[in-house]
Each structure stands twice: as C-alpha cells, then as structure tokens.
Write a protein that holds these residues in place. Structure first.
Motif, short mmCIF file in Angstrom:
data_model
loop_
_atom_site.label_atom_id
_atom_site.label_comp_id
_atom_site.label_asym_id
_atom_site.label_seq_id
_atom_site.Cartn_x
_atom_site.Cartn_y
_atom_site.Cartn_z
N SER A 45 0.65 -1.16 -0.01
CA SER A 45 -0.21 0.01 -0.14
C SER A 45 0.80 1.06 -0.15
N MET A 46 1.94 1.32 0.77
CA MET A 46 2.89 2.18 0.80
C MET A 46 3.46 2.63 -0.25
N VAL A 47 3.92 1.73 -1.17
CA VAL A 47 4.48 1.76 -2.69
C VAL A 47 3.56 2.40 -3.68
N VAL A 48 2.23 1.97 -3.62
CA VAL A 48 1.24 2.35 -4.35
C VAL A 48 0.62 3.76 -4.06
N ARG A 49 0.82 4.16 -2.65
CA ARG A 49 0.31 5.67 -2.39
C ARG A 49 1.52 6.59 -2.69
N ARG A 50 2.89 6.10 -2.69
CA ARG A 50 3.78 6.95 -2.87
C ARG A 50 3.96 7.29 -4.78
N TRP A 51 3.31 6.09 -5.58
CA TRP A 51 3.23 6.54 -6.86
C TRP A 51 2.15 7.37 -7.06
N GLN A 52 1.06 7.24 -6.58
CA GLN A 52 -0.15 7.71 -6.68
C GLN A 52 0.22 9.33 -6.39
N ASP A 53 1.00 9.72 -5.50
CA ASP A 53 1.35 11.03 -5.05
C ASP A 53 2.01 11.66 -6.30
N ALA A 54 2.80 11.01 -7.10
CA ALA A 54 3.74 11.46 -8.01
C ALA A 54 3.29 11.59 -9.26
N VAL A 55 1.90 10.87 -9.62
CA VAL A 55 1.40 11.09 -11.00
C VAL A 55 0.98 12.45 -11.44
N ASP A 56 0.93 12.76 -12.57
CA ASP A 56 0.70 14.25 -13.19
C ASP A 56 -0.73 14.43 -13.59
N ALA A 57 -1.39 15.54 -13.96
CA ALA A 57 -2.73 15.80 -14.02
C ALA A 57 -3.37 14.84 -15.11
N SER A 58 -2.51 14.29 -15.85
CA SER A 58 -3.22 13.60 -17.13
C SER A 58 -3.70 12.13 -16.58
N THR A 59 -3.32 11.74 -15.49
CA THR A 59 -3.90 10.66 -14.96
C THR A 59 -4.78 10.58 -13.61
N VAL A 60 -5.95 10.04 -13.79
CA VAL A 60 -7.09 10.21 -12.66
C VAL A 60 -6.98 8.88 -11.95
N VAL A 61 -6.89 8.90 -10.69
CA VAL A 61 -6.55 7.86 -9.91
C VAL A 61 -7.82 7.46 -9.07
N VAL A 62 -8.39 6.28 -9.26
CA VAL A 62 -9.55 5.92 -8.53
C VAL A 62 -9.47 4.73 -7.47
N ARG A 63 -9.78 5.00 -6.35
CA ARG A 63 -9.55 3.90 -5.08
C ARG A 63 -11.10 3.17 -5.15
N TRP A 64 -10.77 1.83 -5.31
CA TRP A 64 -12.02 0.85 -5.37
C TRP A 64 -11.79 -0.20 -4.47
N ASP A 65 -12.93 -0.35 -3.62
CA ASP A 65 -13.07 -1.30 -2.61
C ASP A 65 -13.68 -2.71 -3.06
N VAL A 66 -12.91 -3.70 -3.53
CA VAL A 66 -13.49 -4.85 -4.52
C VAL A 66 -14.71 -5.31 -3.93
N ARG A 67 -14.84 -5.23 -2.48
CA ARG A 67 -16.12 -5.86 -2.36
C ARG A 67 -17.29 -5.19 -2.38
N THR A 68 -17.18 -3.78 -2.98
CA THR A 68 -18.46 -3.16 -3.53
C THR A 68 -18.99 -3.45 -4.87
N GLY A 69 -18.25 -4.21 -5.54
CA GLY A 69 -18.75 -4.82 -6.99
C GLY A 69 -18.38 -3.97 -7.80
N ILE A 70 -18.27 -4.39 -9.32
CA ILE A 70 -17.85 -3.84 -10.33
C ILE A 70 -18.70 -2.31 -10.70
N ALA A 71 -20.07 -2.36 -10.53
CA ALA A 71 -20.99 -1.32 -10.86
C ALA A 71 -20.39 -0.06 -10.01
N GLU A 72 -20.07 -0.21 -8.66
CA GLU A 72 -19.58 0.90 -7.93
C GLU A 72 -18.06 1.41 -8.25
N MET A 73 -17.34 0.42 -9.25
CA MET A 73 -16.20 1.11 -9.65
C MET A 73 -16.44 2.03 -10.63
#
Length: 863
Positions: A45-73
């Motif tokens: 999780s730490m590695v992914v969070r550090r990568w997320q902090d470094a992405v530029d504005a052309s990339t939109v990051v969406v956090r998804w809880d897999v237990r909520t189903g595909i429609a929620e994603m």
C-alpha cells in the motif's frame, strides 16, 4: 526512532514508480493490468500511495473497494472524471440527436465514451484483491479485465493471486506482476537513501545492510536511525549482526521505557490481542482507553491500522513491538495474557463480534474453548455473507482441531455459499464417516446442509426423507441454523407442490430473521417467498417481492450477489408473463443476456439464465442465438436436476422459441430428455403439440392436447394457461369456433386472477382475431379479455429481422400466386424446403393462411 517519521528512499521510490508507470501505459487498444502480490507487511500500500502522489494531472486515480462490486467501480470512475475535468461535456451514447441525456447509457457506457473523447487516463487501485473468492465476483472481475478499455489501467494489490488467467494477460503484453523482491530495496538504493540523510556508507556496508534487513524499508529506516548519531557504520553493523536480538529489538526497548505508566498498562493489555478497537480496549482497560490510545498516536508510538478487520478503527502494533509488550505484560504479572484473551472472548461473544471471537480463541489456543465458539461464530459469519473472513480462521482451526466435525461442516457451508456443491457434498460425506460428531446441533446442521446441497444440485436424497430429517430440530438450536432449516423445508415443500406448507414455513423464517436481525437471511426468505408466489401463479406478488429484495440487497452492498441475479430473473419472468417490457430493459441491465448468461448468471445455475433468455427473446433481434442458449440451458436442467421445477414449466416456452426460429427438431430432443427424466407430463404434451403446430399438423396437435385438458386443475397456473391458449390456437386453425371459444374462456378463467398474457402474445394474430370476435361473450372476464387483446395487438408488429434471408425469398413469391412446386423450381430448392419456409413465415407473422401472410407482410413493409 520508529514512529518518528518516514525517511526518504528516493532511489527505491523512483524505481518502483517507473515500474508502475511503464506497467499501466497503454497497450494496443486494451487496458493494462498490474498485480502487486506479496505477503502482509511488505509495503504494498505504501508503494502504491507513493506512486499515486507522483502522477501528473493527465492520470486520474480511482480507489476501489473490491467488495462493493464492479458497478460501484464504474460509478466512482465517472465521479472522478467529472471532478478532474468538469469542462468536458457529459455526452452519453444511444442518442442520435446528440442531446445530453442524464445517465441514459449507465456509468460504464459514459466512462468508455468519455475516455474515447479525451487524453485522460484512469488508473483503478484495488486493495485486498485476494478477498475476491465468490464465483459471481470472479466472473465479473474476469469480464472486466477481458474488456478493460484502452484508457484504463488497474492495479490489484493482494497477499496472493486471485484465481484468474494471469498467463493469458501476460501473453497479450498487458500484464505486469510486482512481487516481494521488487518491493525490497537494493544495496544501491540503500546507499543513496542514507546519503540523502547525510549518512555516508561504503558499497560493502550498503550490501551488509541489505543482507541484514532483506531490503525491508522499515528495517532500513531503523538502521539509519542508529547510524544518525555519527558512530562508524562498521561498528554499528557489527553490533546489529552479533546482537542476540532482532534488529528492531535494539530500539524498541527505549521506545517502551519512555511511556508513562498509565500508557504502558494500556499498550501491554491491548498487545495481548491480535487486534483491537476502542470498544474492546475500553472493556479491558477502562473508560479512559480511547483517550490513552489517542495520546499514544500523538507521541508517535506505532499503532498500525488493520486493513482486513471486520470494521473501521481496528489497530494493532508492529510484530516486534507487540512481542516486547507481551513480554512486559508477563513480567508485570497482574494479569496474564491468557486472562486478557479469555476476557476479550467472553465480551466479544456476548456482543456477537464473531470475527473477533474466533481470532481470539485461536490466539488462546484452547481447544475446548475453540470447539465451543467455532460453530456459533462460524455459522453466523457464513449466514452474514462474510465467508472471506471465515476461511483464513478455518485454516488455523484445522491445525488445532484436525478432523473436528464443526470445522468440516463450516467448510461445507462455505462451499454451498460459493455454489461449489460437489465440494460441499465431499465435506458432508466426510462428516458422515467421522466419529467426532458429538453434538446434536452439529448432527442437525449436517442434515440441513445435506438438504440444501440436494436442492442446489437437484440430485441426491429423496425429498420426503429430507423433510423428515429436518422436522425435529434440537431445542437449543441457534436462530441462524433454524432459519436455514426453515428455508430448506419450505423449498422442499414447494417443489413437492405443498405451496401452503411452504408459505407457512417462510412466514416463520421471516419472523425469526427479523427478531434476530439476520438481514441476509431475511432477504433470502423474501426471495424464496417470491419463488413460491411464482409457483402459485401470483405473478404480481413475485415481482413485488423480488424487486424489494433487489433494492434492499443493493442498499446493503450485495449488488453482485447470486440473490440479486435470481431476483432479477424473477422480475424479468413476471414482466414477461404480464406482457410488459422489462424495466430497465434487459439490454441495459446486461449488455447481452446471452454473454451474461455465459458468465455471472451461470454461477447461480442454468435456471436464472434460462428465465432471462426467455424474457429477452420476444423483443430481441438475435432470436436464434438466444433460443440456442435457452435450449442448452434447459437440456442441462433436464439432464442433471432431480426436481421438475422450474425446468418442466419452462419447457413449453423453450419449445415455442425453437418453433419461432425454425428448429422443430430441438423440441423433439427436449421432450425426449424431459420424459426420460420426469415421465410424460402436461408440459411434454404441450411441447409436442407445439412441434406439430410448427409443421402445420393442427388436427394432430388437437388430438395430442385432448387427454391433458381435463387434468389441468392440479397443474401449474402457467402450464394450464398455456394448454388452453394452445387449444384455442389449434381449434382456430381447424375452423372449430366452439373449440376456440372454449379454449379462450378456460384460459381467461385461469389467467385473469394474475393477469397473465404472455401465452396470448406468443399465439399472435390468430388468437387476437378470435378474442376480437368473442369479446362480449366472456361475462365478467370481458374486461381482462379486452386487456389481453390490447397487449397482443401491441406486440403484433412483425419484424423483418426475424425472417431469415431464405424465408424472405419465399415470402416475395407468395403474392404472385405461384404454386409451391413453381416456387421451388425458381429457387432451385426442394418442395419440402419451400413448405418449411412457408410454415415458418406464417408462424412469425402470426397468421395461418397465404392470403393473411401477404396482407400482414405488406402492412409491415416486408413486401
């Protein structure tokens, strides 16, 4: 010091960020997939969070809880895209005028369209991917990954790999796996990170640090803290290497010693637990515990959130620190670790915190206590739909209680929940051979599960025998098992035709579920009430209860559950029988019911898929494909299932579909299979008559139906309506006005209470003309007859897409007056082929004569 703050590890961050950046880049028109698979504590999780902090504005990051189903994603993706670039208009597909239609295409359609119009890239991050174990959820995730748009990348983080075709994705060049070795720091990265902190080390010393810490970031930070005081690196590393304690032990002692006495008491008591929240800490340490924990966090004492806990706010301590704290508790001697655990078990059991009860009992390693709480806590977890929580606990319980019947029964329950009935049967056979079933409750639960497996597999034990085994439950039976037994009994009675008994049992199950707050059990009871209402022909009641169940299940977050799929099928079935279009249309709910039936729906068994296929058939332009899928589903049901419902009731529907697409030979095969399984029934007779009508043998069809008509009083409502409508249809073709009127009147008597119209719609123009002629002669049924006529007329417009090219060529010759022989000669086909095409054209246009076919075809613009 540990907890004093994270130090920079820029080289490691750059390397891992580069790996992730390259992995989620576009790959040949399809979305890319990254799987970060490593044990807990390796820093995923730490590695992914550090990568997320470094992405530029052309990339939109969406956090998804897999237990909520595909429609929620997809919903979250839409919200993030709107918030990230609100200047791009919301344009939806499916609107030729180009106007904006709010959400008409659904979240997924909108996202796909939006990505095609912009350079924005979306990356979905999903933690706890290993928790995806349900067959429906696996099927939905597979469909998602197979059809991932080019503008979307997905990063799945898990302790181990979900069961998916990773090799296939790798062959497609769009899959990257990042494992434990990739997450660890190299010696070069260690050296660079230390230099950035002003600590100079040689290459050899950096290699030694890598060997001592295995590259784990937290341990590298501990070494850096010890080197920060200016001592020679070689002497510090010698001290660490030759110390009898692990590396982190060298700093933990000072960390604990600095705590005030009252805080030390709190951390020692809570460290005895595998995990805790404020409520449990308060029970053990008194009302000031939440305040003490907050003070610990302010001091930088390492309290680690527990990601896979049953609720928010659960915490624990890092492993080394927890070991020191437990040792400190033993040295104090006031309360032993076992005392703390037993107190926590008792309180958690009283609070019905089943995850905690089992985890604490396992930590205590008391076999007798574990045996006492395992069945109660485990059953409640399964009944609440939390099998993902139970499975790792069962693995540990197997080591303490090898061969215990409670463990095996719970494994069987989990297998049933996942629709793995063969595995469940194996577990139940193992329990039957075991001599360790020493509890009356365990024996009764085994009987309940045997009945449930027999119902789901539609094979096995005699239903009457199963009912007898379940009618005398133990006095001290827990409510969760009681509801399971009532549901099994109700379904058995319903399949045997005892509808009143089934409804009474379901009323009792509903009362128990509400009294004990068993939400999932209540929804399953409600869904089964819808099924029984359908068996009794109460179509509106079936629809109402199924729709209510869907709404409540989705509100509770079970949008992909098999329960929702079954209820969706019932709603489609009800609206089909009522002659209404499915709302929302099936093509919007499932982009293709045919493809959907090949994946998620089939995880519930062929019955739900078949009902959805039948409901979609009437208004589809892909009738052959749907009819073929329906034939396959019904054949499977007739081949494998012990009970006639719902396969036999659906047989006439599928026979009609086969006739519509011109494959009468399918009907013969289905009838043969049905009679081999269940003998000759009214449904097989009706299907045979449909096949005869498809060949234009109306006299033979009337003769076939005649013996069945006097025996329809005990038949299913849908079967009775179908038989009488078919009798009216063949009588009309035989110019028997009296027989036509009798068939219509008898069918209306049966259909009117529940307003069934599907059978009249299927019969088409012939029945519409007969109804129009006879309305006014049905007495109190005239109002319903008028309603039926309106629905039939509404569905009576022929569709050119339903005629094959060969049928269209024959249709073009019908106005010419040429004989069948002449048409065959001009088309260079046999006379029998022309006759077959003529019969198919008449049937699809809903007519019985050549003159009427020409008139109907001209009205529809076909010729």
């Amino acid at each position: 010091m540990i907890g004093a703050g994270s130090r920079r590890v820029d080289a490691h961050r750059t390397r891992v960020n580069t790996m992730l950046g390259e992995a989620i880049s576009g790959r040949g028109g399809v979305g890319s997939i990254v799987l970060i698979s490593a044990p807990a504590g390796t820093g995923k999780s730490m590695v992914v969070r550090r990568w997320q902090d470094a992405v530029d504005a052309s990339t939109v990051v969406v956090r998804w809880d897999v237990r909520t189903g595909i429609a929620e994603m997809w919903r979250r993706m839409r919200i993030r895209l709107l918030s990230s670039a609100p200047d791009v208009p919301e344009v939806y597909g499916g609107n030729n005028s180009g106007s904006i239609v709010p959400n008409s295409g659904g979240d997924e359609s909108w996202v796909r369209l939006r990505l095609g119009q912009s350079a924005v890239r979306v990356v979905v991050i999903a933690d706890d991917a290993e928790t995806i174990t349900d067959p429906v959820a696996i099927a939905e995730l597979r469909d998602l990954l197979d059809g991932l748009p080019a503008g979307v990348g997905i990063i799945l983080c898990g302790r181990f790999d979900p069961p998916l075709a990773w090799e296939a994705y790798a062959r497609q060049g769009r899959f990257v796996r990042i494992g434990e070795q990739d997450l660890a720091m190299t010696s070069v990265e260690i050296a660079e990170s230390l230099v950035s902190e002003g600590i100079k080390v040689t290459t050899t010393e950096a290699v030694r640090i890598r060997e001592l810490t295995s590259g784990w970031i937290s341990l590298v930070q501990s070494v850096a803290a010890r080197l920060a005081d200016g001592r020679a690196a070689s002497s510090v590393l010698d001290e660490i290497e030759w110390s009898p304690r692990p590396i982190a032990d060298l700093v933990v002692g000072d960390l604990i010693a600095e705590l005030p006495a009252e805080l030390r008491t709190v951390v020692c008591l809570t460290a005895a637990l595998p995990r805790f929240d404020d409520k449990l800490a308060t029970e053990l340490c008194g009302p000031t515990a939440p305040t003490s924990l907050a003070r610990l966090a302010e001091r930088g004492f390492p309290l680690v959130p527990v990601a896979d806990a049953p609720g928010p706010g659960y915490r624990t301590y890092p492993g080394v620190i927890r070991a020191h704290l437990r040792a400190e508790l033993r040295r104090e001697g006031a309360r032993t670790e076992d005392d703390v655990l037993r107190e926590a078990v008792g309180w958690s059991l009283a609070q019905r915190r089943d995850d905690d009860v089992l985890l604490l009992a396992l930590a205590l390693r008391d076999r007798d206590l574990l045996r006492d709480v395992l069945l109660a806590g485990g059953v409640r977890l399964v009944v609440a739909g939390r099998t993902d929580r139970l499975m790792p606990l069962l693995e540990d319980a197997c080591r303490l209680l090898p061969g215990a019947s409670a463990v095996i029964l719970l494994r069987a329950m989990v297998a049933v929940e996942h629709s793995d009935f063969d595995t469940a049967q194996i577990h139940l056979e193992q329990v039957a051979r075991s001599d360790q079933t020493d509890s009356e409750v365990e024996r009764y639960l085994g009987q309940v599960l045997r009945a449930d497996v027999a119902l789901r597999r539609r094979v096995g034990d005699d239903p009457v025998g199963l009912i007898g085994a379940l009618t005398s439950p133990p006095i001290d039976l827990m409510p969760e098992i009681r509801v399971l037994s009532l549901l099994a009994l109700a379904e058995l009675h319903s399949l045997l035709g005892h509808r009143t008994d089934a409804e009474g049992l379901l009323t009792e199950a509903m009362a128990v579920s509400r009294a004990w707050g068993l939400m999932l059990q209540r929804l399953r009871t409600q869904a089964l009430q819808a099924v029984v209402a359908g068996h009794r022909g109460r179509v509106a009641v079936m629809r109402e209860r199924a729709q209510q169940t869907i709404a409540e299940a989705r509100e509770a977050g079970w949008s992909a559950d098999r329960l929702v799929i079954r209820c969706t099928a019932m709603v489609a079935n009800a609206q089909y029988l009522l002659g209404e279009p499915y709302d929302p249309p099936l093509t919007e709910t499932t982009p293709s019911v045919v493809s959907w039936a090949g994946h998620a729906v089939w995880a519930t068994g062929p019955g739900a898929a078949l009902v959805l296929l039948v409901a979609q058939f009437r208004d589809s332009d892909r009738r052959f494909e749907i009819a073929d899928q329906a034939r396959v589903a019904l054949t499977e049901m007739l081949r494998t299932e012990r009970y006639p419902l719902p396969a036999m009731v659906l047989l006439p529907r599928v026979a009609n579909m086969a006739a519509v697409v011109g494959h009468e030979e399918w009907i013969k095969s289905l009838v043969g299979r049905a009679e081999a399984s269940f003998g000759r029934t009214p449904e097989t007779v009706i299907a045979t008559a449909i096949e005869q009508c498809a060949h234009g043998r109306f006299d033979a069809a009337r003769t076939t139906l005649a013996p069945v008509l006097p025996k329809l009083d005990g038949a299913y409502v849908e079967t009775a309506v179908t038989a009488w409508v078919l009798h009216a249809y063949v009588s009309a073709h035989c110019d028997d006005v009296h027989g036509t009127h009798r068939g219509l009147r008898e069918s209306l008597i049966v259909a009117a209470p529940n307003r069934m119209v599907a059978q009249y719609v299927e019969a088409g123009a012939v029945i519409a003309d007969a109804l129009a002629r006879d309305i006014g002669t049905f007495g109190h049924l005239d109002d319903f007859a008028t309603h039926v006529l309106g629905v039939v007329r509404m569905h009576q417009v022929p569709d050119a897409a339903h005629l094959t090219p060969s049928e269209m060529r024959v249709l073009e010759f019908l106005p010419s007056g040429r004989t069948v022989d002449e048409i065959a000669a001009m088309l260079a086909v046999s006379v029998n082929t022309v006759k077959t095409h003529c019969r198919s054209v008449y049937r699809k246009l809903g007519v019985g004569t050549r003159r009427d076919a020409v008139t109907a075809a001209r009205s529809a613009g076909l010729i």
